[in-house]
Design a protein around this motif. Structure first.
Motif, mmCIF file in Angstrom:
data_model
loop_
_atom_site.group_PDB
_atom_site.id
_atom_site.type_symbol
_atom_site.label_atom_id
_atom_site.label_comp_id
_atom_site.label_asym_id
_atom_site.label_seq_id
_atom_site.Cartn_x
_atom_site.Cartn_y
_atom_site.Cartn_z
ATOM 1 N N PRO A 273 0.844 -1.372 -0.106
ATOM 2 C CA PRO A 273 -0.014 -0.069 -0.100
ATOM 3 C C PRO A 273 0.814 1.169 0.015
ATOM 4 O O PRO A 273 0.495 2.216 -0.552
ATOM 5 N N LEU A 274 1.996 1.159 0.817
ATOM 6 C CA LEU A 274 2.579 2.706 0.862
ATOM 7 C C LEU A 274 4.172 2.460 -0.082
ATOM 8 O O LEU A 274 4.854 3.382 -0.124
ATOM 9 N N ASP A 275 3.776 1.756 -1.021
ATOM 10 C CA ASP A 275 5.185 1.704 -2.173
ATOM 11 C C ASP A 275 5.019 3.053 -2.782
ATOM 12 O O ASP A 275 3.828 3.535 -3.172
ATOM 13 N N GLY A 276 6.013 3.462 -3.147
ATOM 14 C CA GLY A 276 6.250 4.949 -4.142
ATOM 15 C C GLY A 276 5.694 4.922 -5.371
ATOM 16 O O GLY A 276 5.433 6.145 -6.208
ATOM 17 N N LYS B 248 21.352 11.088 -14.606
ATOM 18 C CA LYS B 248 19.757 11.466 -14.769
ATOM 19 C C LYS B 248 19.130 10.361 -13.599
ATOM 20 O O LYS B 248 19.385 9.263 -13.549
ATOM 21 N N LYS B 249 18.517 11.299 -12.752
ATOM 22 C CA LYS B 249 18.032 10.454 -11.565
ATOM 23 C C LYS B 249 16.657 10.972 -11.314
ATOM 24 O O LYS B 249 15.989 11.977 -11.878
ATOM 25 N N ALA B 250 15.829 10.345 -10.539
ATOM 26 C CA ALA B 250 14.662 10.542 -10.125
ATOM 27 C C ALA B 250 14.080 9.853 -8.774
ATOM 28 O O ALA B 250 14.775 8.884 -8.353
ATOM 29 N N PRO B 251 13.246 10.529 -7.986
ATOM 30 C CA PRO B 251 13.021 9.759 -6.816
ATOM 31 C C PRO B 251 12.413 8.352 -6.811
ATOM 32 O O PRO B 251 11.498 7.939 -7.970
ATOM 33 N N GLU B 252 12.861 7.269 -6.010
ATOM 34 C CA GLU B 252 12.642 6.049 -6.058
ATOM 35 C C GLU B 252 12.372 5.443 -4.865
ATOM 36 O O GLU B 252 12.831 5.856 -3.855
ATOM 37 N N GLY B 253 11.330 4.707 -4.589
ATOM 38 C CA GLY B 253 10.656 4.216 -3.175
ATOM 39 C C GLY B 253 9.889 5.105 -2.689
ATOM 40 O O GLY B 253 9.461 6.195 -3.366
ATOM 41 N N PRO B 254 9.390 4.919 -1.550
ATOM 42 C CA PRO B 254 9.599 3.911 -0.693
ATOM 43 C C PRO B 254 9.182 2.309 -1.289
ATOM 44 O O PRO B 254 8.290 2.550 -2.160
ATOM 45 N N PHE B 255 9.573 1.411 -0.961
ATOM 46 C CA PHE B 255 9.386 0.066 -1.295
ATOM 47 C C PHE B 255 9.265 -0.841 -0.192
ATOM 48 O O PHE B 255 10.321 -0.986 0.740
ATOM 49 N N GLY B 256 8.208 -1.869 -0.068
ATOM 50 C CA GLY B 256 8.250 -2.821 1.237
ATOM 51 C C GLY B 256 9.502 -3.815 0.844
ATOM 52 O O GLY B 256 9.272 -4.485 -0.262
ATOM 53 N N GLU B 257 10.410 -3.912 1.699
ATOM 54 C CA GLU B 257 11.514 -4.783 1.378
ATOM 55 C C GLU B 257 11.456 -5.985 2.195
ATOM 56 O O GLU B 257 10.754 -6.313 2.857
ATOM 57 N N TRP B 258 12.571 -6.746 1.859
ATOM 58 C CA TRP B 258 12.728 -8.323 2.677
ATOM 59 C C TRP B 258 12.873 -8.393 4.091
ATOM 60 O O TRP B 258 12.604 -9.424 4.690
ATOM 61 N N THR B 259 13.206 -7.281 4.599
ATOM 62 C CA THR B 259 13.089 -7.053 6.162
ATOM 63 C C THR B 259 11.953 -7.039 6.912
ATOM 64 O O THR B 259 11.732 -7.047 8.101
ATOM 65 N N GLY B 260 11.003 -6.735 5.792
ATOM 66 C CA GLY B 260 9.517 -6.489 6.437
ATOM 67 C C GLY B 260 9.295 -5.063 6.626
ATOM 68 O O GLY B 260 8.146 -4.671 7.430
ATOM 69 N N TYR B 261 9.819 -4.073 6.032
ATOM 70 C CA TYR B 261 9.764 -2.547 6.416
ATOM 71 C C TYR B 261 9.727 -2.001 4.977
ATOM 72 O O TYR B 261 10.458 -2.414 4.250
ATOM 73 N N TYR B 262 9.204 -0.850 5.012
ATOM 74 C CA TYR B 262 9.566 0.071 3.795
ATOM 75 C C TYR B 262 10.975 1.072 4.421
ATOM 76 O O TYR B 262 10.922 1.869 4.941
ATOM 77 N N ALA B 263 12.039 0.064 4.031
ATOM 78 C CA ALA B 263 13.343 0.404 5.173
ATOM 79 C C ALA B 263 14.191 1.488 4.399
ATOM 80 O O ALA B 263 14.637 2.134 4.961
ATOM 81 N N SER B 264 14.020 1.774 2.911
ATOM 82 C CA SER B 264 15.188 2.617 2.415
ATOM 83 C C SER B 264 14.559 3.884 2.105
ATOM 84 O O SER B 264 15.094 4.764 1.682
ATOM 85 N N GLY B 265 13.275 4.183 2.207
ATOM 86 C CA GLY B 265 12.445 5.430 2.172
ATOM 87 C C GLY B 265 12.703 5.937 0.720
ATOM 88 O O GLY B 265 12.707 4.924 -0.335
ATOM 89 N N GLU B 266 12.218 7.148 0.398
ATOM 90 C CA GLU B 266 12.341 7.715 -1.111
ATOM 91 C C GLU B 266 13.670 8.572 -1.188
ATOM 92 O O GLU B 266 14.220 9.128 -0.439
ATOM 93 N N ARG B 267 14.438 8.004 -2.385
ATOM 94 C CA ARG B 267 15.707 8.554 -2.709
ATOM 95 C C ARG B 267 15.745 8.898 -4.029
ATOM 96 O O ARG B 267 15.296 8.390 -4.840
#
Length: 494
Positions: free
Chosen positions: A138-141, A266-285
């Motif tokens: 639900p909270l994926d970027g 050439k970059k753009a915001p990526e994330g957040p994404f639900g990861e294997w640790t069980g959290y939206y661990a890395s936020g948006e970067r």
């Protein structure tokens, strides 16, 4: 029933083989916005759940499909590797190690054409939105086209072609964001190109058979291409075609492939994404974006969906066998004697909680095994706790491991800490401003060497006796479960 060789050639062939075993369920009408992610999470957290093929996804043509939960059971993992379907844990691990021995690798075979080129989209026809990429959490970027993905890259300083699983988020119809964790081979390649201000070629394979996908998720030896590694397992070269844009080899029978270049500026915001640790661990970067120059896809393409979920999820279920086998190989290769077994627990993502059992032979033996296991290639990335136990402990039984830890280890004498070890942005236990390093706990949960002969005798059977008992008398438990199910079904509704 047995499968004594890898018989399928592509994802479709694997689905047909799994369907013939009664291992595939068809789901029609599930939405990409919510249903597919929720159903997949349910499958991941249900033992012995089937593989599911999603079709007739609202907003997309019938035939544009997603396969989820492919390798989540030992039976389907055995199918993937061409092993006997009723193979048990340790024989599966031993056969996997045999199939991946040094010297078995076979370079891929380059062919002129393949089904992947049935549809070629370039220029204004490029549109990654034509595929039903789900919003997995639900909270994926955004929508992630790349979860069960194989990203093909080449070392700028050699001919080494690496295949890794690095998540891919849809930015718009012509761009996707690609996140690669620090230290991974693909990240090393990418950074080498960027340091020289050169574009980094990449091919994103979004639908591939499960064996090549597994290869891209494991610690294949340095300098060995996953194509070669997979060819060694299959016993024949893997067929590839050369992408004319990036010059990278791509699977000839892949379902969907995006090709182009990553650029340092050439970059753009990526994330957040639900990861294997069980959290939206890395936020948006800000992460590099792939400006897709071409899309190749088969008629009625199938995406492979392997979204991370709270442990254990699908890859954790097969890595409990495969990564455990690799850890066993690495500790043995380091020259540590008396290694009995190893297990990477799915609840720790097959990284955070690993256990090795030994036959103690000398003072310091347990510490040696623990430190090597913690800092081997399999154990080093984003680890947390490594426990060493005696040979009477079943390393796959969390209760048995914790019993040994609580009754044989004493904090004052049994714990070592390794500081500033390899970590990354996905580690939820590290402060957001201090990502990059983490510590390791090595626990010696063996009987103390100095007075092991005076240690109390444990009650109960050893691990092998337990397995023999369950093999002979397990039908009692199965009957009890069946009786309970019947009683529940017959009970009047409240």
């Amino acid at each position: 029933m047995t499968a004594d060789a890898v018989r399928y050639q592509d994802l479709r062939g694997w689905i047909d083989a799994a369907r013939a075993l009664g291992e595939v369920r068809d789901v029609r009408g599930a939405t990409w916005q919510e249903d597919i992610g929720r159903i997949t999470e349910m499958l991941h957290h249900t033992d012995d759940s089937p593989a599911v093929l999603f079709d007739e996804i609202p907003g997309y043509p019938p035939g544009y499909r997603i396969l989820a939960n492919a390798n989540a059971t030992r039976r389907r993992l055995a199918l993937t590797f061409g092993m006997p379907l009723d193979i048990e844990r340790r024989p599966l691990m031993d056969e996997f190690l045999r199939l991946t021995e040094e010297g078995r690798a076979l370079p891929p075979r380059v062919v002129k054409d393949g089904p992947v080129f049935e549809n070629i989209l370039k220029g204004d026809d490029v549109d990654v939105l034509k595929f039903p990429s789900p919003k997995w959490h639900p909270l994926d970027g955004g929508r992630y086209l790349g979860t069960g993905v194989v990203d093909v890259m080449r070392d700028p300083d050699s001919d080494w072609v690496n295949l890794g699983t690095y998540r891919v988020m849809v930015q718009d119809r012509r761009r996707v964001g690609v996140y690669i964790s620090p230290g991974k081979h693909g990240r090393q390649f990418r950074d080498a190109y960027f340091k020289r201000r050169q574009p980094c070629p990449i091919a994103v394979v979004c639908g591939v058979e499960p064996l090549l996908f597994i290869a891209s998720t494991l610690e294949v030896p340095q300098g060995i291409s996953e194509y070669d590694w997979t060819g060694g397992i299959r016993g024949e070269p893997y067929e590839v075609v050369i992408d004319p844009i990036t010059k990278l080899p791509i699977p000839a029978r892949a379902e969907v492939v995006l090709v182009g270049f990553l650029h340092h500026d050439k970059k753009a915001p990526e994330g957040p994404f639900g990861e294997w640790t069980g959290y939206y661990a890395s936020g948006e970067r800000e992460e590099p974006t792939l400006e897709v120059q071409a899309i190749y896809h088969r008629d009625d393409p199938i995406l492979l969906g392997v979204p991370p979920n709270k442990p254990p999820y699908e890859p954790h279920r097969y890595r409990e066998y495969l990564r455990s086998a690799l850890l066993l190989r690495e500790v043995n290769a380091a020259g540590v004697p008396g290694i009995v077994d190893a297990h990477c627990f799915g609840v720790g993502g097959c990284r955070l909680f690993n256990v090795v059992s030994i036959q103690q032979r000398y003072a310091g033996h347990a510490r040696q095994a623990g430190h090597i296991a913690a800092m081997s290639r399999v154990g080093a990335y984003l680890g947390r706790i490594t426990v060493v136990v005696d040979e009477d402990i079943d390393v796959t039984d969390l209760n048995d491991v914790m019993w040994a830890l609580l009754t044989r280890a004493d904090p004052e004498r049994s714990i070592d800490m390794i500081k500033r070890a390899w970590s990354g942005p996905l580690d939820p236990a590290i402060h957001p401003d201090a990502k990059g390093f983490s510590s390791r706990l090595v626990v010696d949960a063996c009987k103390p060497w100095e007075w092991r002969d005076r240690f109390p005798i444990a009650i109960g059977p050893d691990a092998e006796t337990k397995r023999e008992t369950r093999k002979k008398w397990g039908w009692i438990l199965q009957q009890a479960v069946a009786d309970a199910v019947r009683e529940e079904a017959a009970a009047p509704a409240e």
